[in-house]
Each structure stands twice: as structure tokens, then as C-alpha cells.
Write an enzyme that holds these catalytic residues in place. Sequence first.
Site, short mmCIF file in Angstrom:
data_model
loop_
_atom_site.label_atom_id
_atom_site.label_comp_id
_atom_site.label_asym_id
_atom_site.label_seq_id
_atom_site.Cartn_x
_atom_site.Cartn_y
_atom_site.Cartn_z
N THR A 1 -10.85 -1.50 -9.32
CA THR A 1 -9.49 -1.97 -9.05
C THR A 1 -8.52 -0.80 -9.17
OG1 THR A 1 -9.42 -2.54 -11.39
CG2 THR A 1 -9.84 -4.35 -9.85
N LYS B 1 -15.09 -7.78 -3.39
CA LYS B 1 -15.89 -6.56 -3.54
C LYS B 1 -17.35 -6.90 -3.90
CE LYS B 1 -12.96 -4.91 -6.58
NZ LYS B 1 -11.99 -6.03 -6.53
N THR B 2 -17.51 -7.82 -4.84
CA THR B 2 -18.88 -8.21 -5.21
C THR B 2 -19.58 -8.85 -4.02
OG1 THR B 2 -18.06 -8.65 -7.43
CG2 THR B 2 -20.23 -9.54 -6.90
N ASP C 1 -19.86 -2.40 -10.74
CA ASP C 1 -18.49 -2.93 -10.79
C ASP C 1 -17.71 -2.14 -11.84
OD1 ASP C 1 -16.46 -4.58 -10.07
OD2 ASP C 1 -17.24 -6.38 -11.05
N ARG D 1 -10.29 -15.65 -4.10
CA ARG D 1 -10.71 -16.33 -5.33
C ARG D 1 -9.69 -17.40 -5.72
NH1 ARG D 1 -12.13 -12.37 -9.29
NH2 ARG D 1 -14.29 -12.78 -8.74
N1 LIG Z 1 -13.63 -12.27 2.91
C1 LIG Z 1 -14.02 -13.37 2.27
N2 LIG Z 1 -14.39 -14.46 2.96
C2 LIG Z 1 -14.73 -15.59 2.29
N3 LIG Z 1 -14.76 -15.71 0.95
C3 LIG Z 1 -14.43 -14.65 0.22
C4 LIG Z 1 -14.03 -13.43 0.83
N4 LIG Z 1 -13.76 -12.54 -0.13
C5 LIG Z 1 -13.96 -13.17 -1.30
N5 LIG Z 1 -14.35 -14.43 -1.09
C6 LIG Z 1 -14.63 -15.43 -2.13
O1 LIG Z 1 -13.80 -15.15 -3.26
C7 LIG Z 1 -14.53 -15.20 -4.47
C8 LIG Z 1 -14.31 -13.90 -5.22
O2 LIG Z 1 -14.92 -12.83 -4.52
P1 LIG Z 1 -15.61 -11.59 -5.26
O3 LIG Z 1 -16.27 -12.04 -6.54
O4 LIG Z 1 -16.47 -10.91 -4.27
O5 LIG Z 1 -14.34 -10.72 -5.61
P2 LIG Z 1 -14.27 -9.31 -6.35
O6 LIG Z 1 -13.34 -8.45 -5.54
O7 LIG Z 1 -15.64 -8.76 -6.60
O8 LIG Z 1 -13.58 -9.67 -7.71
P3 LIG Z 1 -13.68 -8.85 -9.12
O9 LIG Z 1 -12.95 -7.57 -8.90
O10 LIG Z 1 -12.97 -9.79 -10.08
O11 LIG Z 1 -15.12 -8.68 -9.44
C9 LIG Z 1 -15.99 -15.49 -4.08
O12 LIG Z 1 -16.26 -16.83 -4.33
C10 LIG Z 1 -16.07 -15.27 -2.61
O13 LIG Z 1 -16.84 -16.29 -2.03
#
Ligand SMILES: Nc1ncnc2c1ncn2[C@@H]1O[C@H](COP(=O)(O)OP(=O)(O)OP(=O)(O)O)[C@@H](O)[C@H]1O
Length: 363
Positions: free
Chosen positions: A177, A83-84, A128, A236
Site C-alpha cells: 500500500t 492485489k491479492t 503481501d 471490498r
Molecule cells: N477487479 C475486481 N473485480 C471484482 N472483484 C474484485 C476486484 N478487485 C477486488 N475484488 C474483490 O474485493 C475483495 C478484496 O480484494 P483483495 O483481497 O484482492 O484486495 P487487496 O488489494 O489484496 O486488499 P489488501 O491490501 O487488504 O490485502 C475480494 O473479495 C475480491 O473479490
Amino acid sequence: MNWDDTAAPAEAPDGALTADRLVGAAADGEDQAVEAALRPKSLDEFVGQVRVREQLDLVLKAALARGATADHVLLSGAPGLGKTTLSMIIAAEMNAPIRITSGPAIQHAGDLAAILSSLQEGEVLFLDEIHRMSRPAEEMLYMAMEDFRVDVIVGKGPGATAIPLELPPFTLVGATTRAGLLPPPLRDRFGFTAHMEFYEPVELERVVHRSAQLLDVTIEGDGAAEIAGRSRGTPRIANRLLRRVRDYAQVKADGVITRDVAAAALRVYEVDTRGLDRLDRAVLKALLTLFSGGPVGLSTLAVAVGEERETVEEVAEPFLVREGLLARTPRGRVATPAAWTHLGLVPPQQPPGAGGQQGLFGT
Ligand SMILES: Nc1ncnc2c1ncn2[C@@H]1O[C@H](COP(=O)(O)OP(=O)(O)OP(=O)(O)O)[C@@H](O)[C@H]1O
């Protein structure tokens, strides 16, 4: 037999099974330090989530063609699914700066007013954990999203006055989430809502290959598949396991990640072929061996593994349920036939010797 919770002794859980958990989806300190380098920078680089990517591509391209700010975007889904990353990609694709904050950081409406009033035109505001914002801030956000205006209240009681403040057009990207916890008036103000799904193993393989390249690690196809299969559908976790396997490959092998190297490394870290760790297996094993597969009450099960009830319920069970290894029933927790197979144990009604020990960690 139905094992219930009434006789659960008050034992002090030691929490040993949750320490330094490699397969948790929330970001730990090390993740935060290295994730920036691994984040895809454009929609094309973003692996998987095909439907979300296609729809978002249209939303952003249309806004760019109109010379307008993109609609507000709501991203929901489990931690670590991107998401981030996607919010940063939205800003990059719109050639706009991004400001990052979170619901818990905005406790007063004034906190939000300060952020909103300092945005530049077209800026992306990433919020977030938007479901954890305070109520007054949430109400201020309604007007800001709809009219690009907020009323700043000055003074208290009958003498309080609302001073309208014009805002530059901006794009709010909210992440949660728990989409179900968002009040409908807030949800309705997003022009585009996307639910992020868990990733397929082949998609995670691509994530692992991409990250390995960025980390300058040599990995074979089978090695990436071995890591992807144990990553619980979450990029992740895939990236985290890759880093641990890389360490192992450097110390114990010639630095190259093959299938055998990945399997051996993850055996050391006690992450099995389905991505279960010690805690998950302890819960399953207690359910199978101490309670004949259930039903058993949550508190009893938690005492049996020496963990808090909440830990079993919130940390271990969601993945076990998702994997079809455990079911939550009105009578208690029940193991599925797949749980017996996974742990290489035989359900009580079958004759002894019908099962056979499985290799949980692969070769
Ligand atoms: N579709 C994708 N392709 C490649 N790498 C990804 C992808 N999605 C996530 N990642 C990798 O996974 C890691 C976590 O992603 P991210 O921080 O965006 O998750 P998030 O959903 O925001 O988590 P949170 O809810 O804990 O904030 C990052 O290092 C990112 O590079």
C-alpha cells in the site's frame, strides 16, 4: 479565525465512532471468510483496472509462449482494490501453484530462505505488505529475485560461512500500500510494476452485479448503482455493503435489492450517499459547526469528536481529502465548500437560509 492546537485539553477519547466500521478498506474477519468465494478467477473476470489488465495479459502470455516463468510483479495501491485477487489470477493464468505470505511474517532471513527453498519451479510467491519485511530478509530477496540463488549464512562472527543455495525459477508478486517506502534496489528488481487505482462507480456496479449473482441475490440496476456510489471506489467495501443490504432486503423487503431498498438499508447502517459514515460526518460536522470550517489544528478537531488524533488523521481524513471535502493546510484543517453543501449547512459568510438541508442518505 485560526483555531490552533495549543489549548487542546487531554480528554480520553472513547473510540465509539470507529467501532464496527462498515466502510473501512482493510479486511475484517467476515470479509476473510467470504472473499474467497467472490474473487474473480481470471483476468477476463477481473473488473476495471483496464490498463493494468492489458499490460499484465501481455506479460503473462509472452512468458507462457516462451515457456518461461513470468517476470516479478509489483502491485501497489490502497487496501481492498484487488492485489491479492490479481496475484491469484497471475498464478491461475500461468497454470502455476501459489504460495501466500506477508512481509510482517518474514522477520528473519532464515524465514525467507525456508520459503524460497521449498518453492516449486514456476511457483508464484505472493508477498503481501512487502514494505514491512525485515532488512536482512529484504537483502536476501534481492539475490533470489535476480539470480534465483540465496546465500545461507551458517555460524556467527569470523567463522560464519555462506552456503550458496540454488532456487527454482519463481515469480514474486509483491503487494504494497506504500510503494514509496520500498527501497529502489528492491523496486528495480520487479520486471512489471502496476499501480491499482480506485474504481469508478460504473466499475463497482459491475463488481456488485457479479457478487450478487454469486451470492444468489436478485438486484436491480439502480440498486447496484446505489451501493456502488457509496463504496468509496473500493471493491471490498462494495461487497461488504452488498452483504448488509442483502440482509436488509431479506428481513424488511421481499429479498430483491432495489434502489429504495439499498438506500433504506444503508441509512440504517449510516453510510451516506457519498460513502461517509458516522466518524467521517462527525469530523466534518465538528469542523463546520464548532470551528466555522477551520482552519483548526488536528488535535483540537480530534478532541471535539472524542477520537484519537491518529484516528482522525489516518482513518477519517484520507477519504475526506480524496473526496474534496477537507483540506490539510499549514494553518490547520479547512472544510471546502463541498463539505458545507454535503452536510446541508450554510457557511458563516452567507445569509442564513441560503443553504437548505440535503438528504444525506438518499430516499
Ligand atoms: N477487479 C475486481 N473485480 C471484482 N472483484 C474484485 C476486484 N478487485 C477486488 N475484488 C474483490 O474485493 C475483495 C478484496 O480484494 P483483495 O483481497 O484482492 O484486495 P487487496 O488489494 O489484496 O486488499 P489488501 O491490501 O487488504 O490485502 C475480494 O473479495 C475480491 O473479490
